[in-house]
Design an enzyme around this catalytic site. Structure first.
Site, short mmCIF file in Angstrom:
data_model
loop_
_atom_site.label_atom_id
_atom_site.label_comp_id
_atom_site.label_asym_id
_atom_site.label_seq_id
_atom_site.Cartn_x
_atom_site.Cartn_y
_atom_site.Cartn_z
N SER A 1 40.28 35.79 51.00
CA SER A 1 40.38 34.67 50.05
C SER A 1 39.65 33.47 50.65
CB SER A 1 41.86 34.34 49.85
OG SER A 1 42.05 33.04 49.34
N TYR B 1 50.58 32.85 51.75
CA TYR B 1 49.37 33.46 51.19
C TYR B 1 48.19 33.17 52.11
CZ TYR B 1 45.75 34.50 47.68
OH TYR B 1 44.66 35.01 47.02
N1 LIG Z 1 41.83 35.42 41.38
C1 LIG Z 1 41.37 34.73 42.41
O1 LIG Z 1 40.83 33.61 42.26
C2 LIG Z 1 41.48 35.32 43.80
C3 LIG Z 1 40.84 34.64 44.85
C4 LIG Z 1 40.94 35.16 46.13
C5 LIG Z 1 41.64 36.31 46.37
N2 LIG Z 1 42.26 36.95 45.33
C6 LIG Z 1 42.98 38.18 45.66
O2 LIG Z 1 42.50 39.24 44.88
C7 LIG Z 1 43.52 40.24 44.78
C8 LIG Z 1 43.68 40.61 43.30
O3 LIG Z 1 44.20 39.49 42.61
P1 LIG Z 1 43.87 39.18 41.07
O4 LIG Z 1 43.08 37.94 41.05
O5 LIG Z 1 43.36 40.40 40.42
O6 LIG Z 1 45.32 38.81 40.55
P2 LIG Z 1 46.25 39.55 39.48
O7 LIG Z 1 47.51 38.78 39.44
O8 LIG Z 1 45.50 39.74 38.21
O9 LIG Z 1 46.48 41.01 40.13
C9 LIG Z 1 47.33 41.23 41.22
C10 LIG Z 1 48.02 42.58 40.99
O10 LIG Z 1 48.80 42.89 42.15
C11 LIG Z 1 49.97 43.52 41.69
N3 LIG Z 1 51.05 43.45 42.69
C12 LIG Z 1 51.79 42.35 43.05
N4 LIG Z 1 52.71 42.71 43.96
C13 LIG Z 1 52.56 44.04 44.18
C14 LIG Z 1 53.22 44.98 44.99
N5 LIG Z 1 54.27 44.64 45.76
N6 LIG Z 1 52.81 46.28 44.97
C15 LIG Z 1 51.78 46.64 44.18
N7 LIG Z 1 51.10 45.80 43.37
C16 LIG Z 1 51.50 44.51 43.37
C17 LIG Z 1 50.33 42.78 40.40
O11 LIG Z 1 51.21 43.55 39.59
C18 LIG Z 1 48.96 42.56 39.77
O12 LIG Z 1 48.60 43.59 38.87
C19 LIG Z 1 44.77 39.63 45.41
O13 LIG Z 1 44.88 40.06 46.74
C20 LIG Z 1 44.47 38.14 45.38
O14 LIG Z 1 45.17 37.47 46.37
C21 LIG Z 1 42.19 36.49 44.05
#
Ligand SMILES: NC(=O)c1ccc[n+]([C@@H]2O[C@H](COP(=O)([O-])OP(=O)(O)OC[C@H]3O[C@@H](n4cnc5c(N)ncnc54)[C@H](O)[C@@H]3O)[C@@H](O)[C@H]2O)c1
Length: 240
Positions: free
Chosen positions: A132, A145
Site C-alpha cells: 500500500s 493497517y
Molecule cells: N483500494 C485501494 O485504494 C487500496 C490501496 C492499497 C492497497 N489496497 C489493498 O488491496 C487489497 C484489496 O483491497 P480492495 O481495494 O479490493 O478492497 P475490497 O474491500 O474491495 O476487498 C477486500 C476483500 O477482502 C475480503 N476480506 C476481508 N477480510 C477477510 C478475511 N479475514 N479473509 C478473507 N477475505 C477477507 C473482503 O471480504 C473483501 O472482499 C487489500 O489488501 C487492500 O488493503 C487497496
C-alpha cells in the site's frame, strides 16, 4: 535472442479476497489471458465472475485450519495473490483491533505462503503480495493497517530470499488510490479527498483494472528476474 513471454495461459491462480474490487479485477484479467482462477473470500463473488469461469472457495485468511484445508484440496497452483484486506479507521489504536487487522494482512500472508509453498515449488510459481502507499507513509487513522502493509514489504523481501531455493518468486504490488469498498470512507471524506487530489499527479482515483497488468507481468515468464520487490502502481503519487 530469447523473446520475452508475457503469457499466463494455463496457469492456475488463487486469489484471497478475490471477491473484492482489486481481487475481482485480477481474476477477470487472468481469466481473459487464459489462466484458470480460484477466488476465495468471506462471501461469494459477483455472478459475472462465476460466469466468466472463476471458481469460488469460502476462506477466512485468519484461520490456520481453513487455509491448510484449502491447500490440501488443491493440487496444482502457479500463483497465489493475497488480496484480502480490511481497515477500521481510528479503531485500530485499540490493541484487540490492531491484532485483528494485522492478522488479516500480515499473518494471512504468511499463512497462505506457508500452506501453498509446496504447490508453488512444484510449479516453480510465484507469490504476489499486496502492499500500500501506507507501506511508505504514516497513517494516524489506520496504524495497524500501515504497520501490516509496511511489514508486507519486508516479508516480501524475506520470503523471496527463503523461497528462491524452491524456484518460487515473491513480489508485491503497492497500489495507489483505487476505487473500491475499502477506500470508500476516504473517497467520501471531502477533507481527505482534497489533500489527496492536491498530491495525485493525475488528480483522480484509479480503477482496480489498472493494477491488473502488473499482476499479469509478475506472474509471467517476462518477469523471471524480478524477485523480492514491491512495485508501486500509483499514478506517480509516491514520487510527487
Ligand atoms: N483500494 C485501494 O485504494 C487500496 C490501496 C492499497 C492497497 N489496497 C489493498 O488491496 C487489497 C484489496 O483491497 P480492495 O481495494 O479490493 O478492497 P475490497 O474491500 O474491495 O476487498 C477486500 C476483500 O477482502 C475480503 N476480506 C476481508 N477480510 C477477510 C478475511 N479475514 N479473509 C478473507 N477475505 C477477507 C473482503 O471480504 C473483501 O472482499 C487489500 O489488501 C487492500 O488493503 C487497496
Amino acid at each position: 535472442m530469447a523473446i520475452p513471454s508475457f503469457s499466463v495461459e494455463g496457469q492456475h491462480v488463487l486469489i484471497s479476497g478475490g471477491c473484492g474490487g482489486i481481487g475481482s479485477a485480477f481474476a477477470r484479467a487472468f481469466l481473459a489471458n487464459g489462466a484458470s482462477v480460484t477466488v476465495t473470500d468471506l462471501h461469494p463473488p459477483a455472478q459475472a465472475l462465476l460466469d466468466a469461469g472463476a471458481r469460488f472457495e469460502l476462506l477466512d485468511v485468519t484461520s490456520d485450519d481453513a487455509v491448510n484445508a484449502l491447500a490440501a484440496k488443491i493440487d496444482r497452483l502457479n500463483v497465489v495473490i493475497h488480496c484480502a484486506g480490511k481497515l477500521i479507521r481510528w479503531e485500530e489504536h485499540k490493541p484487540e483491533v490492531f491484532r485483528q487487522i494485522v492478522d488479516i494482512h500480515l499473518f494471512g500472508n504468511v499463512r497462505l505462503a506457508a500452506a501453498f509453498r509446496p504447490h508453488l515449488k512444484a510449479s516453480r510459481g510465484c507469490l504476489i503480495n499486496i502492499a500500500s502507499m501506507f507501506s511508505y507513509f504514516g497513517a494516524a487513522h489506520v496504524p495497524a493497517y500501515a504497520a501490516a502493509k509496511t511489514g508486507v514489504v519486508g516479508l516480501t523481501r524475506s520470503l523471496a530470499l527463503a523461497y528462491v531455493e524452491d524456484g518460487i518468486r515473491v513480489n508485491a504490488i503497492a497500489p495507489g488510490w483505487i476505487e473500491t469498498e475499502i477506500s470508500r470512507p476516504g473517497r467520501e471524506n471531502p477533507e481527505f479527498n482534497a489533500r489527496l487530489m492536491q498530491r495525485l499527479p493525475e488528480k483522480r482515483w484509479a480503477q482496480p483494472d489498472e493494477l491488473a497488468g502488473t499482476a499479469i507481468f509478475l506472474a509471467s515468464p517476462a518477469s523471471a528476474l524480478i524477485n523480492g520487490v514491491t512495485i508501486p502502481v500509483d499514478g506517480g503519487y509516491s514520487i510527487a
